[in-house]
Structure formats: C-alpha cells, structure tokens
Design an enzyme around this catalytic site. Structure first.
Site, mmCIF file in Angstrom:
data_model
loop_
_atom_site.group_PDB
_atom_site.id
_atom_site.type_symbol
_atom_site.label_atom_id
_atom_site.label_comp_id
_atom_site.label_asym_id
_atom_site.label_seq_id
_atom_site.Cartn_x
_atom_site.Cartn_y
_atom_site.Cartn_z
ATOM 1 N N GLY A 15 0.810 -1.212 0.000
ATOM 2 C CA GLY A 15 0.000 0.000 0.000
ATOM 3 C C GLY A 15 0.844 1.263 0.000
ATOM 4 O O GLY A 15 2.081 1.219 -0.013
ATOM 5 N N VAL A 130 -1.271 1.288 12.792
ATOM 6 C CA VAL A 130 -1.463 2.497 11.986
ATOM 7 C C VAL A 130 -2.833 2.454 11.306
ATOM 8 O O VAL A 130 -3.514 3.479 11.175
ATOM 9 C CB VAL A 130 -0.335 2.606 10.930
ATOM 10 C CG1 VAL A 130 -0.564 3.784 9.992
ATOM 11 C CG2 VAL A 130 1.036 2.714 11.603
ATOM 12 N N ASP A 160 -0.661 13.126 14.692
ATOM 13 C CA ASP A 160 -1.403 14.251 15.274
ATOM 14 C C ASP A 160 -0.467 15.126 16.110
ATOM 15 O O ASP A 160 -0.560 16.354 16.087
ATOM 16 C CB ASP A 160 -2.558 13.709 16.128
ATOM 17 C CG ASP A 160 -3.335 12.666 15.352
ATOM 18 O OD1 ASP A 160 -3.905 13.019 14.312
ATOM 19 O OD2 ASP A 160 -3.327 11.475 15.746
ATOM 20 N N HIS A 188 -7.284 8.888 17.834
ATOM 21 C CA HIS A 188 -6.870 9.426 16.525
ATOM 22 C C HIS A 188 -8.148 9.634 15.707
ATOM 23 O O HIS A 188 -8.518 8.821 14.863
ATOM 24 C CB HIS A 188 -5.912 8.443 15.841
ATOM 25 C CG HIS A 188 -5.564 8.852 14.427
ATOM 26 N ND1 HIS A 188 -4.920 10.026 14.123
ATOM 27 C CD2 HIS A 188 -5.792 8.245 13.242
ATOM 28 C CE1 HIS A 188 -4.767 10.118 12.821
ATOM 29 N NE2 HIS A 188 -5.296 9.056 12.252
HETATM 30 P P1 NAD Z 1 -3.637 1.498 0.973
HETATM 31 O O1 NAD Z 1 -4.995 1.115 0.518
HETATM 32 O O2 NAD Z 1 -2.730 2.219 0.047
HETATM 33 O O3 NAD Z 1 -2.848 0.207 1.466
HETATM 34 C C1 NAD Z 1 -3.419 -0.717 2.332
HETATM 35 C C2 NAD Z 1 -2.802 -2.046 2.012
HETATM 36 O O4 NAD Z 1 -3.265 -2.961 3.002
HETATM 37 C C3 NAD Z 1 -3.209 -2.595 0.637
HETATM 38 O O5 NAD Z 1 -2.058 -3.008 -0.072
HETATM 39 C C4 NAD Z 1 -4.110 -3.787 0.993
HETATM 40 O O6 NAD Z 1 -4.035 -4.837 0.047
HETATM 41 C C5 NAD Z 1 -3.512 -4.177 2.328
HETATM 42 N N1 NAD Z 1 -4.372 -5.010 3.154
HETATM 43 C C6 NAD Z 1 -5.719 -4.980 3.259
HETATM 44 N N2 NAD Z 1 -6.140 -5.942 4.082
HETATM 45 C C7 NAD Z 1 -5.034 -6.607 4.498
HETATM 46 C C8 NAD Z 1 -4.826 -7.703 5.352
HETATM 47 N N3 NAD Z 1 -5.849 -8.350 5.924
HETATM 48 N N4 NAD Z 1 -3.569 -8.116 5.565
HETATM 49 C C9 NAD Z 1 -2.537 -7.498 4.970
HETATM 50 N N5 NAD Z 1 -2.664 -6.450 4.145
HETATM 51 C C10 NAD Z 1 -3.911 -6.010 3.920
HETATM 52 O O7 NAD Z 1 -3.831 2.322 2.342
HETATM 53 P P2 NAD Z 1 -2.797 3.262 3.076
HETATM 54 O O8 NAD Z 1 -2.953 4.636 2.567
HETATM 55 O O9 NAD Z 1 -1.457 2.629 3.091
HETATM 56 O O10 NAD Z 1 -3.434 3.274 4.548
HETATM 57 C C11 NAD Z 1 -3.447 2.128 5.346
HETATM 58 C C12 NAD Z 1 -4.232 2.405 6.623
HETATM 59 O O11 NAD Z 1 -3.569 3.387 7.423
HETATM 60 C C13 NAD Z 1 -5.642 2.951 6.389
HETATM 61 O O12 NAD Z 1 -6.541 2.337 7.306
HETATM 62 C C14 NAD Z 1 -5.487 4.427 6.703
HETATM 63 O O13 NAD Z 1 -6.713 5.022 7.073
HETATM 64 C C15 NAD Z 1 -4.532 4.347 7.853
HETATM 65 N N6 NAD Z 1 -3.826 5.591 8.225
HETATM 66 C C16 NAD Z 1 -3.615 5.806 9.541
HETATM 67 C C17 NAD Z 1 -2.941 6.951 9.957
HETATM 68 C C18 NAD Z 1 -2.717 7.212 11.432
HETATM 69 O O14 NAD Z 1 -2.260 8.313 11.777
HETATM 70 N N7 NAD Z 1 -3.010 6.274 12.319
HETATM 71 C C19 NAD Z 1 -2.451 7.847 9.013
HETATM 72 C C20 NAD Z 1 -2.682 7.596 7.650
HETATM 73 C C21 NAD Z 1 -3.394 6.446 7.279
HETATM 74 C C1 LMR Z 2 -4.738 10.793 8.803
HETATM 75 O O1 LMR Z 2 -4.931 11.299 9.905
HETATM 76 O O2 LMR Z 2 -4.185 11.400 7.860
HETATM 77 C C2 LMR Z 2 -5.143 9.362 8.578
HETATM 78 O O3 LMR Z 2 -5.737 8.828 9.717
HETATM 79 C C3 LMR Z 2 -5.974 9.174 7.362
HETATM 80 C C4 LMR Z 2 -7.371 9.663 7.570
HETATM 81 O O4 LMR Z 2 -8.299 8.912 7.255
HETATM 82 O O5 LMR Z 2 -7.546 10.781 8.053
#
Ligand code: NAD
Ligand code: LMR
Length: 327
Positions: A15, A130, A160, A188
């Site tokens: 991802g 994450v 954050d 978050h």
């Molecule tokens: P993305 O869609 O680009 O990548 C996610 C990846 O996870 C994909 O490759 C998908 O195939 C894989 N995936 C899905 N289910 C899976 C499983 N069961 N096992 C293994 N891999 C699996 O998404 P992204 O932009 O990389 O974001 C990933 C996550 O992080 C999202 O939930 C997003 O909201 C979250 N995020 C959190 C924060 C934070 O501050 N906590 C910040 C940004 C994004």
């Molecule tokens: C962020 O804070 O950027 C991530 O958690 C992605 C989102 O869904 O806001």
C-alpha cells in the site's frame, strides 16, 4: 555488521503508506546505520505481484542495513519471531467518511493478526497499529493476543502530535524542533485533544507566547483534529508520507528512546487519568529501549476535562462496538 538483525514485519506492505515506510526502515532511519534489519512484508494474495516489485526496488537500493526480506500473505509467517511489527494494512477512508466508519471493514483484520502475533511473534515484540481506526484496532489486536503483554501494543497518535507541533511552531514563530511537553490526548479522530498547556520552547511556556485562547479552541484544536480529512480533500488520497514518517518517529522513540522528551503515544490504559483499563488512549510518555513511562498527574482544568471526556467517550463507544468480536 556485528549486531544480530532485528526482525521487522510490515502489513499492508503493497500500500501507499508502506511504500513510504519500508525504504526508510531498510535504510537505517528507524534503528540506526549499524543495526541490520530483516523485513517481512505482508499483504493480501492478490497483492503479491506488487509486493514483488517493492522487493525488487528494495534490492535496487543496496541498503547495507537490509540483511534479508521476504513477502507473504500469511500473518503467522509474517510475524514469526518478529521483534517489531507495523500494522498498516487496512482500508483507508474516502471523502466524507470518519475513521470509525472503517471499524466494520477493518476490525476483523486485527483479530486475525492479533492471534497470529500471539502465536508467532517474539514475546517482546513492539506492535504499532497504523490502520484506522487505529486506537480501537490496536485494542482488538491486543485483546486477541492474550499471551503477549499489553505493553507490546500501541496505536499511532504521533501524526497528530507532529501536526500539532508544526502548527504551534508557525503560530509562535519558533523552530518546531524546540517544542517540548506537547500532548495529544485520546483518540486518533476529530475528538482528539491536542493540548499545549504544558508545552515549552527554550524554557518558555507556549501558552504564554501564543496567549490566544480563542485561536486554541476555534482554530488549533479543530484544524489538528480534521487535518487527515483536509489531506484527503486536497490529495484525493489519505496521508501517506507523513503517516510513514510518524510511524518511524513513534517506533524509534519507543524502541530506541525519547531521551527524556515527552512524546504522545496511544497505549493501553492502566486506569490513569480515569481512563478504563486497556482502552488505547493517547497520553504523554517518555520511552527508553521499549519501556514506556506515562507522564502522570497532569492537572486538568474545566475545558481540558470536557475535551478529555469527549474523546474518552468515543473510545468507550468504539470498544463496546467491537466487544462481540472479542467474546
Ligand atoms: P492502501 O490502501 O494504500 O494500502 C493498504 C494495504 O493494506 C493494501 O495493499 C491492501 O491490500 C492491504 N491489506 C488490506 N487488508 C489486508 C490484510 N488483511 N492483511 C494485509 N494487508 C492487507 O492504504 P494506506 O494509505 O497505506 O493506509 C493504510 C491504513 O492506514 C488505512 O486504514 C489508513 O486510514 C490508515 N492511516 C492511519 C494513519 C494514522 O495516523 N493512524 C495515518 C494515515 C493512514
Ligand atoms: C490521517 O490522519 O491522515 C489518517 O488517519 C488518514 C485519515 O483517514 O484521516
């Protein structure tokens, strides 16, 4: 290199966050230039082709610290003897959604991965969640891994914290690196409470430098809380590079050390500040070599008490909404 390699698992490795994360881990940005790492990359079966491409690029970087790597679609293989795990893989939200709308889609991933960590990971593994909604997913993973200490788990609130620090630095006209004692409390989500009542720069209180309570309540807190949605609106996709950077920051401070600096981490509550045990709640901590110490006893005024209760109530609701998965 003389040190034995640290085994690091990254989920969602095909991802967009992982694409900004794994190269920095492999380059030594997480554990330093003299610490070899072995990467295990987990993604869904249909993403194994893309993962192969990521591994080709890792190879082409010729990082001296990358001692080995493997790709898999099996969580138990990914987490075998893992010392560190970044649980990134989950669906991101789109425009108009809140992170907790992802609970239904993503919660199941974290029961499966929690069980796999329980079975396969090092007993001292440090797991950073994450994937959203990060706090409750971390709670699910922790509850699904009863043989691991709750201290093995945390959820990411560092993005954050970093967002809040940048905004405060801009407002006060100071270097962001000088800011100490900043706190982000709670979830978050837009209910989070970024709190600079204790923050300092060069020994001076930020609250005195800024001295604008209307800005705090009407601009700062909502802007930090809704920054993720603003990035989605602007970029058409959720934050990735800044999320990967925050994941590196949080894990590095956790496993290497924050050297006395307060950082915000969402960790399983021990009942401090009236947060029910085990809820993954953002609090100020210091950390050294994998051991986290909460900053306790910080005073709450009326406004802080109100903000704290809002984010805590949301986390209680999320906990109750996933109780059936953990029964
Ligand atoms: P993305 O869609 O680009 O990548 C996610 C990846 O996870 C994909 O490759 C998908 O195939 C894989 N995936 C899905 N289910 C899976 C499983 N069961 N096992 C293994 N891999 C699996 O998404 P992204 O932009 O990389 O974001 C990933 C996550 O992080 C999202 O939930 C997003 O909201 C979250 N995020 C959190 C924060 C934070 O501050 N906590 C910040 C940004 C994004
Ligand atoms: C962020 O804070 O950027 C991530 O958690 C992605 C989102 O869904 O806001």
């Amino acid at each position: 290199m003389e040190k034995s390699p640290v085994r690091i698992a990254v989920t969602g490795a095909a991802g967009q966050i992982a694409y900004a994360l794994v190269f920095r881990i492999a380059s030594g940005a997480l554990l330093g230039p003299d610490q070899p790492v072995v990467l295990t990359l987990l993604d869904l079966p249909q993403m194994q082709g893309a993962l192969k491409g990521v591994m080709m690029e890792l190879e082409d970087c010729a990082f001296p610290t990358l001692a080995g790597m493997a790709a898999t679609d099996d969580p138990k293989v990914a987490f075998r003897d893992a010392d560190i795990a970044f649980l990134v893989g989950a669906r991101p939200r789109g425009k108009g959604m809140e992170r907790k709308d992802l609970l239904g889609a993503n919660a199941e991933i974290f029961t499966v991965q929690g069980r796999a960590l329980n079975e396969a990971a090092s007993r001292d593994v440090r797991v950073l969640v994450v994937g959203n909604p990060a706090n409750t997913n971390a709670y699910i993973a922790m509850k699904s891994a009863p043989d691991l200490s709750p201290a093995c788990f945390s959820a990411m609130i560092r993005l954050d914290h970093n967002r809040a620090a940048s905004m405060l630095a801009g407002k006060a006209g100071i270097d962001v690196g000088t800011i100490e004692k900043l706190v982000v409390w709670g979830n978050h989500s837009p209910t989070m409470y970024p709190d600079y009542r204790f923050a300092e720069s060069g020994g001076r209180k930020l609250a005195a430098m800024i001295d604008d309570e209307a800005w705090n309540r009407e601009v700062f807190i909502p802007t930090v809380g809704k920054r993720g949605a603003a990035v989605i609106e602007a970029r058409g996709a959720s934050s990735a590079a800044s999320a990967a950077n925050a994941a590196i920051d949080q894990m590095r401070d956790w496993v290497v050390g924050s050297h006395g600096k307060w950082v915000s981490m969402a960790i399983a509550s021990d009942g401090s500040y009236g947060v029910p045990e085990d809820i993954m709640f953002g609090v100020p901590v210091t950390a050294e070599r994998g051991v986290v110490t909460r900053i306790s006893g910080l005073a709450m005024d009326e406004f802080a008490t109100e903000r704290f209760a809002i984010t805590l109530n949301e986390l209680k609701e999320e906990r109750d909404a996933v109780a059936h998965l953990l029964a």
